[in-house]
Design an enzyme around this catalytic site. Structure first.
Site, mmCIF file in Angstrom:
data_model
loop_
_atom_site.group_PDB
_atom_site.id
_atom_site.type_symbol
_atom_site.label_atom_id
_atom_site.label_comp_id
_atom_site.label_asym_id
_atom_site.label_seq_id
_atom_site.Cartn_x
_atom_site.Cartn_y
_atom_site.Cartn_z
ATOM 1 N N PRO A 58 107.190 104.520 -16.140
ATOM 2 C CG PRO A 58 106.889 103.883 -18.453
ATOM 3 C CD PRO A 58 106.145 104.373 -17.315
ATOM 4 N N GLY B 19 98.139 105.615 -21.572
ATOM 5 C CA GLY B 19 99.004 104.180 -22.045
ATOM 6 C C GLY B 19 100.020 103.867 -20.802
ATOM 7 C CB CYS B 20 102.270 101.137 -20.665
ATOM 8 S SG CYS B 20 102.844 100.844 -22.266
ATOM 9 C CB ILE B 21 105.337 104.584 -22.772
ATOM 10 C CG1 ILE B 21 106.684 105.237 -22.926
ATOM 11 C CG2 ILE B 21 104.602 104.621 -24.095
ATOM 12 C CD1 ILE B 21 107.621 104.652 -23.636
#
Ligand SMILES: Cc1cc2nc3c(=O)[nH]c(=O)nc-3n(C[C@H](O)[C@H](O)[C@H](O)COP(=O)(O)OP(=O)(O)OC[C@H]3O[C@@H](n4cnc5c(N)ncnc54)[C@H](O)[C@@H]3O)c2cc1C
Lengths: 410, 105
Positions: free
Chosen positions: A353, B103-105
């Protein structure tokens, strides 16, 4: 007549039925969609029910409302897949032969995997919010909570919607502030990961968010057991965290029939090709959504992107052509940060991100990796988008299937 | 990204010293990383864990959780923490040349 069977009429299975009904000729194909019941849950809503923001009616709609013309909903508990016979057995004895099979049976919590978690305290002072019943029980407990230690614990990865526990912590902070008792509540976030934010850019942009909200992080906490008599969780290396209220995200596991069918790994996730979404074991079985063992996030948006890719590849497989569409791991999620704000994150297998604007370079209007009110409205809008666009497999305006670097700051 | 010289090898690592490309890995590199992490020699038990972590990572793109590590590798949790003091998930991942658990973030 050929038969295509989809197992699971949740987010991913319903979208696949919608796509395929548009492409398969009903003269040649029968399209079956199997689930155990007729209640479709909007699972992202589970994050709001504990705080009294959503109720049952926001969460549940009949599945049949989303079954397209050209597909049939079969209600029954799936017993097993028999790949050698190309058929599915239901618990009531019915068998469903298939030419192609799509497995979209998701995953669910398995608290019994952790010693003491599903013990006497379960739903008394130990709760989950990954089920509707759990999140409603937690709502009642939170309404009565007068202060003490609230511990949020992720048992182990992978879990669906990996940001949900963090969102829960932020929303809890806001909830207690609004009730005027925040100073009496200690919020502890215990994660097996090295921190609340593990990706370098997110950690850089958001690293102080938890400290600012006075949420304590216990990192690298791998839970070994719950000691119900002492109201504490204990890690494998004997660190103990006492709690008054424990909000646990138990181990997530794929469906039990996956194990019975010999199709899964030790957590019943199905080994799947990360680009084509074909099962690694069987040529005519495809997998998407939370049921896969892919390193992509287990999220509704991911299932949406996968469904587009998988439709292309299934049609190719049916026509005997090579599978050319490739999934890039794209995910796009709003992350509630409390106080009426949220973040937006957009990433894939290779790109973490990043900050920037979304979806239009220069224009936004959404900001990536930054807390804004507009992102919070986006999150609330997501319910409408889910029921009216995602489940009907309509393309999302401006949001491409493959992640785009446009607007992102590298 | 920084490069790091370990013994006779130059490897690409992230800011915390986790290898970026697991295909550059070999046993000698593992031994060298282990020594920097305060583990003087890699025993067969260490290597059992390290090999299992690599297998999982190469198959699935992520390393296993502690519970799965103990269940599948046959190394008991107590022993695991004794082998990799201060956090087996992270330390064994570093020695195995795979990405840090994330994790994803
Ligand atoms: C708290 C929470 C918050 C979330 N927030 C977000 C968010 O903000 N954004 C986002 O994109 N995603 C979010 N998600 C994740 C999202 O809900 C899931 O990723 C998505 O629903 C996955 O779809 P799926 O079809 O793979 O699985 P599901 O939708 O779970 O569907 C699986 C279906 O299979 C059926 N099934 C399983 N076994 C059997 C059997 N033996 N017999 C018959 N039927 C069976 C089940 O009944 C179920 O209907 C959240 C999830 C949770 C729990």
């Amino acid at each position: 007549m050929k038969q295509l069977v989809i197992l699971g009429a949740g987010t991913a299975g319903t979208m696949m039925a919608q796509h395929l009904a548009q492409h398969l000729d009903p003269q040649d194909w029968r399209l079956l969609l199997v689930d155990r019941d007729d209640e479709h849950h909007y699972q992202p809503g589970y994050i709001f029910t504990p705080f009294g923001l959503y109720d049952r009616a926001d969460i549940i709609k009949p599945r049949r409302q989303f079954v397209p013309r050209g597909a049939e909903l079969v209600l029954g508990e799936i017993e097993a897949v028999e790949p050698a016979q190309n058929r599915v057995r239901l618990q009531d004895g019915r068998t469903l032969p298939y030419d192609f099979l799509v497995i979209a049976s998701g995953c669910s919590i398995a608290p019994q995997q952790t010693e003491g978690l599903a013990g006497a305290g379960w739903r008394k002072n130990i709760f989950d919010f990954y089920t509707l019943d759990g999140s409603l029980a937690l709502r009642d407990a939170l309404a009565k909570f007068q202060g003490g230690r609230l511990v949020i614990n992720i048992t182990e990865m992978p879990i669906k919607c990996p940001v949900a526990p963090l969102e829960f912590a932020f929303l809890a902070d806001t909830f207690f502030l609004q009730r005027g008792i925040r100073h009496k509540v200690e919020i502890i976030y215990a994660t097996p990961l090295p921190g609340a934010f593990t990706k370098p850019r997110a950690a850089k942009e958001l690293g102080d968010l938890l400290a600012r909200k006075n949420i304590k992080v216990e990192a690298e906490f791998a839970i070994g057991r719950v000691e119900g008599d002492k109201n504490q969780i204990v890690s494998w290396d004997e660190r103990a965290i006492p709690f008054d209220l424990l909000v646990s995200i138990p181990t997530n596991m794929g469906a039990a029939f996956v194990e019975r069918s010999g199709l899964g790994d030790e957590l019943n996730f199905i080994p799947t090709d990360k680009h084509t979404l074909r099962s690694k074991k069987h040529e005519n079985i495809f997998v998407l959504g939370d049921a896969t063992d892919l390193p992509s996030s287990k999220a509704g948006s991911v299932a949406h992107f996968q469904a587009e890719i998988l439709t292309e590849n299934l049609l190719a497989a049916i026509a005997g052509r090579p599978l050319e569409a490739t999934f890039d791991g794209h995910a796009n999620c709003f992350v509630e940060t409390g106080g009426g704000k949220a973040l937006l994150i957009d990433f894939n297998y290779d790109v973490e991100p990043l900050p920037g604007v979304f979806p239009l370079p220069g224009l936004g209007p959404m900001h990536l990796l930054r807390e804004t009110r507009l992102n919070h409205w986006g999150k609330l809008m997501f319910k409408w988008i889910y029921w009216n666009m995602l489940l009907k497999a309509r393309p999302l305006p401006f949001i491409p299937v493959h992640m785009s670097m446009a607007g992102k700051q590298v | 990204m920084p490069n790091k010289t370990i013994g006779a090898f130059t490897i690409e690592v992230d800011d915390e010293g986790f290898m970026l490309d697991h295909t550059q890995w070999n046993r000698d590199i593992a031994t060298a990383i282990a020594q920097q992490e305060g583990i003087a020699t890699l025993t067969d038990r260490h290597l059992l864990v390290v090999d299992f972590m690599r297998k999982e990572f190469i198959e699935k793109g992520t390393g296993p959780s502690i519970r799965r590590l103990t269940k599948e590798s046959g190394v008991e949790t107590k022993e695991l923490y004794a082998l990799f003091p201060g956090g087996p998930a992270k330390k064994a991942a570093k020695i195995a040349g795979i990405k840090k658990p994330a994790g994803c973030i």
